[in-house]
Motif scaffolding. Structure first.
Motif, short mmCIF file in Angstrom:
data_model
loop_
_atom_site.label_atom_id
_atom_site.label_comp_id
_atom_site.label_asym_id
_atom_site.label_seq_id
_atom_site.Cartn_x
_atom_site.Cartn_y
_atom_site.Cartn_z
N TYR A 7 81.16 0.04 26.84
CA TYR A 7 82.36 0.72 26.32
C TYR A 7 83.43 -0.29 25.89
N ARG A 20 84.53 12.16 21.19
CA ARG A 20 85.31 12.93 22.17
C ARG A 20 86.51 13.62 21.53
N GLY A 51 84.14 5.98 37.22
CA GLY A 51 83.78 5.95 35.80
C GLY A 51 84.72 6.85 35.03
N CYS A 52 86.02 6.68 35.28
CA CYS A 52 87.05 7.63 34.78
C CYS A 52 87.24 7.57 33.28
N GLY A 53 86.77 6.50 32.63
CA GLY A 53 86.87 6.40 31.18
C GLY A 53 88.30 6.52 30.70
N HIS A 57 89.83 13.45 32.86
CA HIS A 57 89.59 14.17 34.12
C HIS A 57 90.62 13.81 35.18
N ASP A 73 87.04 2.22 36.61
CA ASP A 73 86.13 2.06 35.48
C ASP A 73 85.93 0.58 35.24
N ILE A 74 84.82 0.26 34.58
CA ILE A 74 84.52 -1.15 34.31
C ILE A 74 85.11 -1.61 32.96
N SER A 75 85.48 -0.65 32.11
CA SER A 75 85.86 -0.99 30.74
C SER A 75 87.37 -1.08 30.56
N MET A 78 88.63 1.45 27.85
CA MET A 78 88.76 2.82 28.33
C MET A 78 89.99 2.95 29.22
N ALA A 97 84.14 -1.89 39.20
CA ALA A 97 82.81 -1.35 38.91
C ALA A 97 82.43 -0.35 40.00
N MET A 98 81.68 0.67 39.62
CA MET A 98 81.23 1.64 40.63
C MET A 98 80.39 0.95 41.71
N GLU A 99 79.70 -0.11 41.29
CA GLU A 99 78.87 -0.85 42.24
C GLU A 99 79.73 -1.50 43.33
N SER A 114 82.19 11.97 36.20
CA SER A 114 81.68 12.69 35.05
C SER A 114 80.90 11.76 34.14
N LEU A 115 79.61 12.00 34.05
CA LEU A 115 78.74 11.31 33.09
C LEU A 115 78.82 9.79 33.18
N TYR A 119 74.76 4.85 34.54
CA TYR A 119 74.82 3.40 34.33
C TYR A 119 74.59 2.61 35.61
C1 LIG Z 1 80.40 8.69 29.19
S1 LIG Z 1 81.80 7.80 29.77
C2 LIG Z 1 82.58 9.05 30.74
C3 LIG Z 1 84.04 8.82 30.96
C4 LIG Z 1 84.79 9.94 31.69
N1 LIG Z 1 84.31 10.12 33.04
C5 LIG Z 1 84.74 11.24 30.92
O1 LIG Z 1 84.16 12.20 31.43
O2 LIG Z 1 85.24 11.28 29.80
C6 LIG Z 1 81.14 6.69 31.00
C7 LIG Z 1 82.16 5.75 31.62
O3 LIG Z 1 81.52 5.02 32.67
C8 LIG Z 1 82.03 3.69 32.63
N2 LIG Z 1 81.09 2.78 33.30
C9 LIG Z 1 79.87 2.38 32.87
N3 LIG Z 1 79.31 1.56 33.76
C10 LIG Z 1 80.20 1.42 34.79
C11 LIG Z 1 80.19 0.70 36.01
N4 LIG Z 1 79.14 -0.03 36.36
N5 LIG Z 1 81.27 0.82 36.82
C12 LIG Z 1 82.35 1.58 36.47
N6 LIG Z 1 82.41 2.27 35.31
C13 LIG Z 1 81.35 2.20 34.48
C14 LIG Z 1 82.20 3.39 31.16
O4 LIG Z 1 83.03 2.28 30.93
C15 LIG Z 1 82.74 4.73 30.66
O5 LIG Z 1 84.14 4.75 30.73
#
Ligand SMILES: C[S@@+](CC[C@H](N)C(=O)[O-])C[C@H]1O[C@@H](n2cnc3c(N)ncnc32)[C@H](O)[C@@H]1O
Length: 250
Positions: A7, A20, A51-53, A57, A73-75, A78, A97-99, A114-115, A119
């Motif tokens: 992202y 989106r 992963g709040c993007g 949400h 979030d990692i990005s 975003m 990172a979620m990890e 959400s979604l 990853y």
């Molecule tokens: C499809 S988007 C969804 C964003 C938001 N939750 C939404 O519903 O609009 C996925 C998100 O997961 C984040 N992401 C991906 N890998 C990640 C990681 N390892 N740790 C944290 N966030 C991560 C991306 O940067 C992105 O913002």
């Protein structure tokens, strides 16, 4: 362990943002309504959104009465969007990172995602980390790509279509082969992790959660008939799966 940050790729980010921004999109028409129905009462609750993007949400949960929301979030891109467009006094966005969720201090009443779990390579570990972050009686509510969708390995078309392009049926291949899928979607080498339905169940339950509800993506009939070109595939294959999980009270 591979951890992709797609992202922050300029092209991917712009594409995701415009998808989106469409009024008719999978996030607002499919994901958010189901996710919202599955949430517990958020009033006065502390919420962690993984992963709040871009923060839609997190902001929604604050508007629903949450005491505080932490979005991770990692990005950077975003998060920058989230801070600019979905800020509130009781919403905080942090680059984690979620990890690394297990390193967060404090506990939460509700964890959401959400979604984004697509990853994460090690879902079992993530479930255990989230379980440890929740207060007793707390909830984890999440959506992620459905195992029938993540099975796609990019080698064949997702659907078999008739001569007019109408989807006849979804193609399924390599479902039993779990692990990294690297496919060409918007950019070359987009990475996500495929796992089977039983792995989801076993990783959730193995962490100690009770599964209270599981749902699969659908859209209301009016949306389906008005936008069959966009949502028609859902008749053959639910793109998303949703779980409401509870950490039992001691
Ligand atoms: C499809 S988007 C969804 C964003 C938001 N939750 C939404 O519903 O609009 C996925 C998100 O997961 C984040 N992401 C991906 N890998 C990640 C990681 N390892 N740790 C944290 N966030 C991560 C991306 O940067 C992105 O913002």
């Amino acid at each position: 362990m591979s951890m992709q940050n797609i992202y922050d790729n300029e092209r991917f980010f712009e594409n995701f943002k415009s998808l989106r921004a469409n009024e008719i999109n999978f996030n607002d028409c499919v994901e958010t309504p189901i996710m919202t129905e599955m949430l517990p009462d958020l009033r006065g609750k502390t919420v962690l959104d993984l992963g709040c993007g871009m923060g839609q949400h997190a902001r929604q949960y604050a508007d629903m009465g949450a005491a505080s929301v932490l979005g991770i979030d990692i990005s950077e891109k975003m998060l920058a969007y989230a801070r600019e467009h979905n800020a509130a006094d009781n919403v905080e966005y942090r680059r984690i990172a979620m990890e690394d969720a297990g390193t967060l201090a404090g506990t939460f009443d509700v964890a959401t995602s959400s979604l984004a779990f697509d990853y994460v390579e090690n879902l079992g570990r993530l479930m255990r980390d989230i379980y440890a972050l929740l207060n007793d009686g707390g909830f984890l509510v999440f959506s992620t790509s459905h195992p029938l969708a993540t099975a796609w390995d990019g080698v064949y078309d997702r659907y078999t279509r008739d001569e007019n392009g109408v989807r006849l049926y979804a193609n399924l291949r390599s479902y039993a082969l779990e692990g990294l899928r690297r496919v060409n979607w918007v950019v070359d080498g987009y990475e996500l992790y495929h796992r089977t339905f039983s792995t989801f169940i076993n990783d959730i339950v193995g962490a100690g959660f009770v599964i209270e509800e599981c749902r699969e993506a659908t859209v209301p009939e009016e949306l389906m008939s008005a936008h069959e070109d966009v949502f028609g595939g859902l008749v053959h294959k639910p793109e998303f799966i949703f779980f409401r999980c509870r950490k039992p009270k001691k």
